[in-house]
Scaffold this active site. Structure first.
Site, PDB file in Angstrom:
ATOM      1  N   LYS A 158      -1.253  -5.192  -3.110  1.00  0.00           N
ATOM      2  CA  LYS A 158      -0.679  -4.447  -1.987  1.00  0.00           C
ATOM      3  C   LYS A 158      -0.085  -3.155  -2.513  1.00  0.00           C
ATOM      4  O   LYS A 158       0.828  -3.167  -3.338  1.00  0.00           O
ATOM      5  CB  LYS A 158       0.383  -5.294  -1.296  1.00  0.00           C
ATOM      6  CG  LYS A 158       0.988  -4.593  -0.093  1.00  0.00           C
ATOM      7  CD  LYS A 158       1.875  -5.516   0.705  1.00  0.00           C
ATOM      8  CE  LYS A 158       2.496  -4.776   1.866  1.00  0.00           C
ATOM      9  NZ  LYS A 158       3.432  -5.627   2.615  1.00  0.00           N
ATOM     10  N   LYS A 186      -4.892  -4.809   0.282  1.00  0.00           N
ATOM     11  CA  LYS A 186      -4.281  -4.077   1.392  1.00  0.00           C
ATOM     12  C   LYS A 186      -3.719  -2.768   0.913  1.00  0.00           C
ATOM     13  O   LYS A 186      -3.017  -2.781  -0.105  1.00  0.00           O
ATOM     14  CB  LYS A 186      -3.163  -4.958   1.958  1.00  0.00           C
ATOM     15  CG  LYS A 186      -2.331  -4.347   3.030  1.00  0.00           C
ATOM     16  CD  LYS A 186      -1.266  -5.321   3.438  1.00  0.00           C
ATOM     17  CE  LYS A 186      -0.406  -4.658   4.483  1.00  0.00           C
ATOM     18  NZ  LYS A 186       0.718  -5.478   4.856  1.00  0.00           N
TER      19      LYS A 186
END
Ligand code: PBG
Length: 324
Positions: A196, A248
């Site tokens: 992330k 992500k």
């Protein structure tokens, strides 16, 4: 002299193109992220995410049923609490907005879909960080793990099939796995936000959850410049027991997604985040992009890069297009 090779031959008719197409996007591969806000009386549109709503308890239930009927593979829930504090107590409270919503949806939908919940503190803390703070104001990794363990158990108890730790604390997957098992939730899965990045493209999401964050998350989310540490994060999460791993954002990190897909022995998800949604919606509204084609192309690209599962705010609409 004629060209020896004519790749165009395989593009001559729609039937030929259909025959040789390598990548498919299916509704079952799409997961819809949803927001539920405590104390809301009418659903409210998020201005930077046109078409996406903060739901009331009731409207969430209806929208979730519709999503499942449209064939999406799962739902990822985010809660917006009425009260926040330094340690994010509303997250573990069984009467807290997210846990109540999980309960509602599990009662309504049973096992007909995969119910997932954001297992993070940022929606529940008054400072907006994904963890609890040490005296010097930094995010305290190990104290946060304790909180994540309790959060995961509360969400499992409320009905989540899968918890999604998104806070990027070191050791979070092992800690949560152990907490779930110790509480008897051995079948509750973990979708690890393994990779992330500290992205500017989360901007609209911060509006969606009314984040009070001042500053940034750069001491725990990854530097967009780095790919190598993404592989380290994935290896750690796999070793710690992740059932699925996620990358992500999605579109800006397709290279990382491809690399993760090549090494992962568990399903790989990608999160097409709020800023990716907002970009296409804004351009489409201006008449600068063909909305449907752009959305489907973006989803196809994420699948082509290696995602088995795509979290996308367009899940329901895309599922309907794909079923045509
Ligand atoms: C953190 C979390 C975030 C998103 C999902 N989980 C925000 C952040 O890390 O700042 C972003 C999702 C999106 O932008 O659509 N709980």
């Amino acid at each position: 002299m004629y060209p020896l090779h004519r790749p165009r031959r395989l593009r001559t008719t729609p039937a030929m193109r259909r025959l040789v197409s390598e990548t498919e996007v299916r509704p079952r591969q799409l997961v819809l992220p949803m927001f539920v806000k405590e104390g809301l009386t009418e659903p409210s549109e998020i201005s930077s995410m046109p078409g996406v709503l903060q739901h009331t308890r009731d409207s969430l239930r209806k929208a979730a049923v519709e999503a499942v009927q449209a064939g999406v593979g799962g739902l990822m829930l985010f809660g917006v609490p009425a009260e926040r504090d330094a340690v994010g107590s509303a997250g573990t409270d069984p009467d807290g907005v997210l846990n109540v919503a999980l309960n509602d949806l599990r009662a309504e939908l049973g096992d007909s879909t995969v119910l997932m919940s954001d297992c993070c503190l940022d929606e529940f803390t008054d400072h907006g960080h994904c963890g609890v703070l040490a005296a010097d104001g930094t995010v305290d990794n190990d104290a946060t793990l304790q909180a994540y363990g309790e959060l995961a158990v509360a969400q499992a108890r409320a009905g989540a099939h899968v918890v999604g730790p998104s806070g990027m604390m070191d050791g979070q997957i092992a800690f949560i796995r152990n907490a779930l098992d110790a509480a008897g939730f051995t079948d509750t899965g973990i979708l690890a936000y393994a990779v992330k990045y500290a992205s500017a493209f989360y901007g609209p999401f911060r509006e969606a959850v009314e984040s009070q964050l001042a500053g940034d998350r750069k001491t725990y989310q990854q530097d967009p410049a780095n790919a190598r540490e993404a592989m380290r994060e994935v290896q750690l999460d796999l070793a710690e027991g992740a059932d699925m791993v996620m990358v992500k954002p999605a579109l800006l990190y397709l290279d990382v997604l491809r690399a993760v897909a090549e090494v992962s022995d568990v399903p790989v998800a990608a999160y097409q985040i709020s800023g990716e949604y907002a970009m296409i919606e804004a351009a489409a509204r201006n008449g600068w992009l063909d909305r449907e084609r752009s959305i489907l192309e973006s989803l196809t690209s994420i699948r082509r890069a290696g995602a088995d599962i795509v979290l996308t705010y367009w899940a329901v609409e895309a599922a309907r297009w794909l079923d045509r």
